[in-house]
Design a protein around this motif. Structure first.
Motif, PDB file in Angstrom:
ATOM      1  N   UNK A  97       5.491  -3.260  -8.812  1.00  0.00           N
ATOM      2  CA  UNK A  97       4.011  -3.243  -7.910  1.00  0.00           C
ATOM      3  C   UNK A  97       3.200  -4.205  -7.901  1.00  0.00           C
ATOM      4  N   UNK A  98       2.242  -4.113  -9.358  1.00  0.00           N
ATOM      5  CA  UNK A  98       1.683  -4.907  -9.693  1.00  0.00           C
ATOM      6  C   UNK A  98       2.253  -6.896  -9.211  1.00  0.00           C
ATOM      7  N   UNK A  99       3.910  -6.924  -9.524  1.00  0.00           N
ATOM      8  CA  UNK A  99       4.576  -7.543  -9.315  1.00  0.00           C
ATOM      9  C   UNK A  99       4.377  -8.000  -8.288  1.00  0.00           C
ATOM     10  N   UNK A 100       4.430  -7.462  -6.952  1.00  0.00           N
ATOM     11  CA  UNK A 100       4.397  -6.745  -6.035  1.00  0.00           C
ATOM     12  C   UNK A 100       2.617  -7.435  -5.338  1.00  0.00           C
ATOM     13  N   UNK A 101       1.923  -7.446  -6.029  1.00  0.00           N
ATOM     14  CA  UNK A 101       0.311  -7.572  -6.363  1.00  0.00           C
ATOM     15  C   UNK A 101       0.526  -9.009  -6.080  1.00  0.00           C
ATOM     16  N   UNK A 102       1.016  -9.567  -6.800  1.00  0.00           N
ATOM     17  CA  UNK A 102       1.059 -11.256  -7.270  1.00  0.00           C
ATOM     18  C   UNK A 102       2.175 -12.439  -6.919  1.00  0.00           C
ATOM     19  N   UNK A 103       3.236 -11.702  -6.144  1.00  0.00           N
ATOM     20  CA  UNK A 103       3.909 -12.661  -5.770  1.00  0.00           C
ATOM     21  C   UNK A 103       2.654 -13.458  -4.304  1.00  0.00           C
ATOM     22  N   UNK A 104       2.206 -12.327  -3.965  1.00  0.00           N
ATOM     23  CA  UNK A 104       1.370 -12.928  -2.832  1.00  0.00           C
ATOM     24  C   UNK A 104      -0.078 -13.840  -2.941  1.00  0.00           C
ATOM     25  N   UNK A 105      -0.428 -13.523  -3.833  1.00  0.00           N
ATOM     26  CA  UNK A 105      -1.383 -14.278  -4.639  1.00  0.00           C
ATOM     27  C   UNK A 105      -2.022 -15.551  -3.336  1.00  0.00           C
ATOM     28  N   UNK A 155       1.078  -0.866   0.472  1.00  0.00           N
ATOM     29  CA  UNK A 155      -0.161  -0.476  -0.059  1.00  0.00           C
ATOM     30  C   UNK A 155       1.198   1.090  -0.188  1.00  0.00           C
ATOM     31  N   UNK A 156       2.770   1.243   0.540  1.00  0.00           N
ATOM     32  CA  UNK A 156       3.157   2.094   0.820  1.00  0.00           C
ATOM     33  C   UNK A 156       3.559   2.756  -0.499  1.00  0.00           C
ATOM     34  N   UNK A 157       3.566   0.879  -1.255  1.00  0.00           N
ATOM     35  CA  UNK A 157       4.685   1.911  -2.400  1.00  0.00           C
ATOM     36  C   UNK A 157       3.624   2.195  -3.203  1.00  0.00           C
ATOM     37  N   UNK A 158       1.870   1.604  -3.212  1.00  0.00           N
ATOM     38  CA  UNK A 158       1.173   1.785  -4.291  1.00  0.00           C
ATOM     39  C   UNK A 158       0.962   3.786  -4.339  1.00  0.00           C
ATOM     40  N   UNK A 159       1.161   3.888  -2.847  1.00  0.00           N
ATOM     41  CA  UNK A 159       0.271   6.042  -2.834  1.00  0.00           C
ATOM     42  C   UNK A 159       1.976   6.530  -3.446  1.00  0.00           C
ATOM     43  N   UNK A 208      11.908  -7.583  -5.392  1.00  0.00           N
ATOM     44  CA  UNK A 208      10.570  -6.282  -5.989  1.00  0.00           C
ATOM     45  C   UNK A 208      11.398  -5.176  -5.281  1.00  0.00           C
ATOM     46  N   UNK A 209      11.438  -5.074  -4.342  1.00  0.00           N
ATOM     47  CA  UNK A 209      11.070  -4.388  -2.584  1.00  0.00           C
ATOM     48  C   UNK A 209      12.728  -3.316  -3.990  1.00  0.00           C
ATOM     49  N   UNK A 210      13.637  -4.198  -4.024  1.00  0.00           N
ATOM     50  CA  UNK A 210      15.034  -3.723  -4.291  1.00  0.00           C
ATOM     51  C   UNK A 210      14.855  -2.941  -5.563  1.00  0.00           C
ATOM     52  N   UNK A 211      13.942  -2.892  -6.354  1.00  0.00           N
ATOM     53  CA  UNK A 211      13.464  -2.152  -7.557  1.00  0.00           C
ATOM     54  C   UNK A 211      12.177  -1.290  -7.219  1.00  0.00           C
ATOM     55  N   UNK A 212      12.098  -1.435  -6.260  1.00  0.00           N
ATOM     56  CA  UNK A 212      10.931  -0.102  -5.606  1.00  0.00           C
ATOM     57  C   UNK A 212      12.460   1.074  -6.344  1.00  0.00           C
ATOM     58  N   UNK A 213      11.729   2.280  -6.544  1.00  0.00           N
ATOM     59  CA  UNK A 213      12.920   3.605  -6.708  1.00  0.00           C
ATOM     60  C   UNK A 213      12.617   3.907  -4.892  1.00  0.00           C
ATOM     61  N   UNK A 214      14.400   4.937  -4.931  1.00  0.00           N
ATOM     62  CA  UNK A 214      14.583   5.262  -3.864  1.00  0.00           C
ATOM     63  C   UNK A 214      14.190   5.910  -3.021  1.00  0.00           C
ATOM     64  N   UNK A 215      13.640   6.221  -1.518  1.00  0.00           N
ATOM     65  CA  UNK A 215      12.826   7.672  -1.515  1.00  0.00           C
ATOM     66  C   UNK A 215      13.332   9.610  -2.118  1.00  0.00           C
ATOM     67  N   UNK A 216      14.874   9.317  -2.525  1.00  0.00           N
ATOM     68  CA  UNK A 216      16.341  10.593  -3.242  1.00  0.00           C
ATOM     69  C   UNK A 216      15.407  10.037  -4.699  1.00  0.00           C
ATOM     70  N   UNK A 217      14.681   8.646  -5.286  1.00  0.00           N
ATOM     71  CA  UNK A 217      14.504   8.745  -6.362  1.00  0.00           C
ATOM     72  C   UNK A 217      13.376   9.453  -6.957  1.00  0.00           C
ATOM     73  N   UNK A 241       6.747   3.644 -16.119  1.00  0.00           N
ATOM     74  CA  UNK A 241       6.146   1.744 -16.098  1.00  0.00           C
ATOM     75  C   UNK A 241       6.613   0.541 -14.886  1.00  0.00           C
ATOM     76  N   UNK A 242       8.077   1.703 -15.318  1.00  0.00           N
ATOM     77  CA  UNK A 242       8.411   0.163 -14.223  1.00  0.00           C
ATOM     78  C   UNK A 242       8.395  -0.229 -12.782  1.00  0.00           C
ATOM     79  N   UNK A 243       8.259   1.385 -11.959  1.00  0.00           N
ATOM     80  CA  UNK A 243       7.987   1.355 -10.751  1.00  0.00           C
ATOM     81  C   UNK A 243       6.571   0.211 -11.173  1.00  0.00           C
ATOM     82  N   UNK A 244       5.540   0.795 -11.999  1.00  0.00           N
ATOM     83  CA  UNK A 244       4.089   0.143 -11.588  1.00  0.00           C
ATOM     84  C   UNK A 244       4.164  -0.884 -12.135  1.00  0.00           C
ATOM     85  N   UNK A 245       5.227  -1.332 -12.686  1.00  0.00           N
ATOM     86  CA  UNK A 245       5.384  -3.287 -12.443  1.00  0.00           C
ATOM     87  C   UNK A 245       5.696  -3.896 -11.227  1.00  0.00           C
TER      88      UNK A 245
END
Lengths: 269, 682
Positions: free
Chosen positions: B265-273, B99-103, B364-373, B259-263
């Motif tokens: 997040x989508x990945x995160x949603x998919x892996x927990x399924x 949820x945080x990543x999504x926001x 996936x978490x490592x792929x998330x942008x950093x706060x600085x990014x 797009x990469x960010x979105x991917x």
């Protein structure tokens, strides 16, 4: 348990007095808990000399019972399943449904909120606390404030069943005493969301969102997702005369409609 | 004296005889004096007996909670719900991260269309303001248009060929004609009204702190609002349509870039399924088990009910039927090992799901942008939060994996576990479709936080007022201030509660939006009903208690102390602060303690104003925690007791909460008495 017992006892007493004019109604607890007993009571008060046997043990029992004694009425808070219809066909019977009433709950947001529509999945996410920000559902960014009825309310439970997959409310939800309080808070909080009965969605400062693209209007009761139609089921051609008369009265008479509204449903039609 | 009066003068011998007469009217051999004495004494002891009975009843109901609760927790374990709950915790930990990543993602996307979104928001705000101001005409017009639609609908349903319908068609046509005639002038009227209203400045007040739309969009907004005053138009004004379109396009462009960010997040949603599916799948047998266990524990009761019914009825047929029903009730203990087998079987499945989930979440978490990014403040904050949640997710996975492996349905719940599940339980969930939890901590922290605020505010005010009134004010001031403050105590708390909802809450929120107050933690506030609101109102309610008792304490300081001090050449203020107040300090402390007792027991105000959110407030916000809503111990009793079955676990839990309150009040009063005793020794 006790209530059922009392009803059974009462019904059997009546049965002894006048056997041919007994109407047996079985099935859904939603209908059988309040609405149908009150309708039966009013029907008798209106001068009809009949007795009732009402047993509310769940919608499924409506169909098993109708197969055994097709002269009676079944109550169901869901549509009949295909497999159930087939079972009737196999016995050479045709089943007929009557809409008893509708049950609708509006999801409301502040009128200044840009969100006009939510999906049921989003609603489940919001009320269970999985979704916490309006930007996640297509609105302007802002933390969602969720207002719900308190745990003793019936709507609390039925909303949980209809819109939240029976999951528990998120711990961030605020429990309000009634429909008016929810409408009040949502009207004052730009980031608020809540649910209220159909009658309360006209309050100032709030608007009901479309759910899965369906507007909250009584005419949409059949398609609105956080609503269900409640049914009577009968076997075609086998219904007793007294039961036919009662069904016609219960679905059309003004007094009956009044009772349906009083117990919190929307009259059929 | 008239002639019929008593001619005896006080000195007459008859009167003297009366004075010394021992035996007057007697009841059961008791004189008047004795009767009155016994009457008063009896009243006092009756009050004490009732108090003891209340305490006994309360204590009995409350302490019966513990065995019931213990049994309930055992059945939570035996049904396997606990097992499924562990997976639920994992899913929740994941959801928080996701949820945080999504926001953060949406904050980045929405940044590009900020101007358009501001215009749209302003438009909605102005439209709502206008609609409210002209609601009478507007509402009537809308109703008439709806009515017309309905009439037309009905007309199209009717068949002019059938005889029965003919009369109805006539009346409906009449109705239609009337509506069609009424609507146009109404429309003109609304248009005039809206035009006038649009020229008022207050319409354009978008709320404190809201962003203003660009100046060149104002005419467009005005046009669009006027356009909306013709509610028959289904589509929106071209200006709004266009703005929406631009906003959408800009968002799409931004989304393409991200797009990469979105991917991710989508990945995160998919892996927990798979984990979610497993949890959902296991919930069903757990609920079935729960049902079976409950049915087993209520079976004797049900059988007794049938037997009792059979005994009461006279009809032999009925009796036989009821006896048969009683026979049908099976009292058979469920085979716990068998019904829980499905969960033991799921352990390996869970392990095979959890391990890859952790690995994939790491990538996936490592792929998330950093706060600085990222650019926006909100995205930075949420990505930082996502970092915290990722750590928690890992912890949760590790600890729950262990719990799942070691879980055993027949490991009995210990007494310590069950007592602490109540006293320090973090979860109060009732009327749940899954399982009810009775954890006191959220309610206790709510009550405590509200009391702390109330005390911090009311203590300085009331003590200062008491010192002023007692030591420094003139007699005239005194005779005005004292009754005025004591009058506060006469305001019914429900009235204060309403004031808190309707006036004070709104005012507080408006104040919290003011620009130069933003340094205050937690401002701007979103809610009207908050800990702060309740705390301030309770502070107001506590003032008379603390003020009066402090004033009494100051009064009790012997006059000689003051006189000596003044005679030694001390000024009035020196005397007050160096002699009088220190002497009275224990009385002041007692006053504060009793004020605390008053606050923690208050129900109506907190129920109406505290916001009723059953969650331990989020202390990571620092002092800003006071702007969150909370629930209280008193509030929960008032809210839930009305609807629970007497004798149920829920009902006993509420009594237990009452008991905790009772004990707190007792301790506070006891402490106050002790402090006061010390004071009396001077």
């Amino acid at each position: 348990m006790n209530k059922t017992l009392a009803l059974l006892t009462a019904a059997s007493l009546f049965a002894g007095a006048n056997a041919e004019d007994k109407i047996v109604i079985k099935g859904s607890d939603t209908l059988g808990a309040k609405m149908v007993p009150q309708l039966a009571e009013a029907y008798k008060e209106a001068g009809n000399e009949v007795s009732f046997e009402i047993a509310a043990e769940g919608s499924s029992t409506a169909f098993t019972h109708l197969q055994a004694s097709p002269a009676d009425i079944g109550m169901s808070s869901r549509n009949i399943k295909d497999s159930e219809t087939e079972a009737f066909t196999a016995k050479g019977m045709e089943i007929k449904g009557w809409t008893a009433a509708y049950d609708m709950i509006g999801v409301i947001v502040n009128e200044k909120n840009g969100v006009e529509e939510l999906t049921t999945e989003q609603i489940e996410g919001i009320f269970t606390g999985d979704i916490t920000d309006w930007s996640e559902v297509g609105g302007d960014a802002g933390p969602i404030s969720v207002y719900t009825r308190n745990t003793s309310s019936g709507t609390y439970k039925s909303f949980q069943e209809m819109a939240m997959n029976k999951r528990d409310y998120g711990s961030d939800t605020q429990k309000m005493a009634g429909n008016t309080q929810i409408a009040d808070e949502v009207s004052k909080n730009g980031n608020g969301i809540g649910y209220v009965g159909l009658a309360y969605t006209e309050a100032d400062g709030i608007k009901a969102v479309e759910v899965d693209g369906v507007e909250l209007k009584s005419k949409n009761a059949k398609t609105y997702p956080i609503a269900r139609s409640l049914h009577y089921y009968t076997v075609k051609g086998k219904l007793s005369e007294a039961a036919t008369k009662f069904l016609a009265w219960a679905t059309t008479d003004d007094k009956a409609k009044e009772i349906v509204e009083r117990v919190g449903f929307i009259p059929a039609e | 004296m008239s002639h019929s009066g008593n001619p005896d003068s006080p000195s007459s011998p008859a009167k003297e005889r009366l004075v010394f007469k021992r035996r007057g009217v007697q009841i059961f051999g008791l004189g008047w004096q004795d009767v009155i004495r016994i009457f008063f004494g009896g009243n006092a002891s009756l009050a004490i007996i009732i108090l003891i009975l209340i305490c006994f009843f309360l204590a009995k109901e409350a302490f019966l909670f513990f065995p019931d609760h213990h049994r309930d927790l055992n059945s939570y374990r035996q049904s396997g719900q606990e097992f499924v709950g562990f997976m639920g915790e994992e899913v929740t930990a994941h959801t928080n991260l996701y949820s945080s990543a999504n926001i953060a993602y949406f904050a980045e996307v929405n940044r590009t269309s900020r101007v358009e979104d501001t215009i749209l928001r302003s438009y909605r705000s102005v439209l709502a303001n206008v609609e409210n101001r002209s609601s009478k005409t507007w509402g009537r017009l809308e109703r008439e248009i709806d009515a017309l639609e309905e009439v037309e609908d009905d007309l199209s349903d009717l068949d002019p060929e059938t005889e029965e319908d003919v009369a109805e068609i006539a009346s409906l046509t009449e109705e239609k004609r009337r509506l069609e005639k009424e609507i146009p002038p109404l429309r003109e009227k609304l248009k005039r009204e809206v035009n006038t209203i649009l020229s008022w400045d207050e319409i354009w007040d978008l709320g404190v702190g809201a962003e203003e739309p660009p100046a060149d969009s104002i005419p467009g907004i005005r046009e669009a609002v006027l356009f909306e005053a013709f509610p028959d138009a289904e589509e929106e004004h071209p200006f709004i349509e266009k703005t929406k379109q631009i906003s959408k396009e800009k968002k799409a462009a931004a989304a393409a870039e991200l797009a990469e960010f979105k991917e991710t997040i989508k990945g995160m949603q998919a892996v927990v399924r798979p984990l979610k599916d497993l949890e959902r799948e296991l919930k069903e047998p757990a609920l079935e088990n729960k049902k079976e266990i409950t049915s087993f524990s209520t079976a004797p009761e049900r059988r007794d009910a049938w037997l009792k019914g059979a005994e009461a009825t006279r009809d032999p047929e009925e009796k036989a039927r009821m006896l048969a029903r009683a026979e049908e009730v099976v009292i058979k203990e469920p085979d716990y090992a068998a019904i829980n087998q499905v969960f033991y079987d799921a352990i390996t499945r869970h392990a095979s799901i959890a391990a890859p989930l952790e690995v994939e979440m790491k990538t996936l978490f490592d792929k998330l942008p950093t706060p600085a990014g990222v650019v926006t403040k909100s995205a930075k904050e949420n990505l930082k939060r996502a970092g915290v949640f990722y750590d928690r997710f890992q912890e949760s996975m590790a600890s729950n994996r262990k719990k799942i492996r070691e879980w055993s349905h027949d490991h009995p719940v210990t007494v310590v576990e069950s007592v602490s599940a109540f006293l320090v339980g973090k979860n109060w969930t009732t009327n749940s479709s899954w399982h009810d939890f009775y954890g006191l901590l959220p309610l206790f922290t709510g009550s405590l936080l509200i009391s702390i605020i109330a005390l911090t505010v009311s203590v300085p005010f009331s003590i200062a007022a008491a010192i002023y009134v007692n030591q420094l004010s003139s007699f005239r001031e005194q005779s005005f201030i004292k009754p005025a403050i004591e009058f506060i105590g006469a305001i019914p708390s429900v009235v204060l509660g309403f004031f808190g909802i309707l006036v004070f809450g709104e005012a507080l929120r408006n104040i919290s939006q003011v620009e130069w107050l933003q340094w205050f933690p937690g401002f701007p506030m979103a809610e009207r009903l908050t800990i702060l609101n309740a705390g301030l109102l309770l502070a107001f309610m506590a003032v008379p208690t603390i003020f009066t008792l402090t004033e009494d304490a100051l009064n009790n300081v012997p006059q000689a102390f003051t006189e000596n001090s003044l005679a030694m050449g001390a000024t009035k203020l020196q005397t007050v602060f160096r002699v009088v107040v220190p002497t009275a300090v224990s009385g002041v402390i007692a006053a504060v303690l009793l004020g605390f007792g008053r606050i923690i027991g208050e129900t109506m105000v907190v129920l109406l104003v505290a916001g009723n959110k059953i969650k331990i407030p989020d202390f990571t916000e620092g002092l800003g925690v006071v702007t969150q809503p909370a629930h209280t111990m008193t509030g929960i009793i008032a809210q839930e007791l009305g609807e629970v079955d007497s004798g149920s676990l829920h009902w006993r839990a509420l009594f237990m909460v009452g008991m905790v309150l009772f004990v707190i009040s007792l301790l506070v009063n006891f402490a106050a008495q002790r402090v006061l005793k010390k004071f009396q020794k001077i």
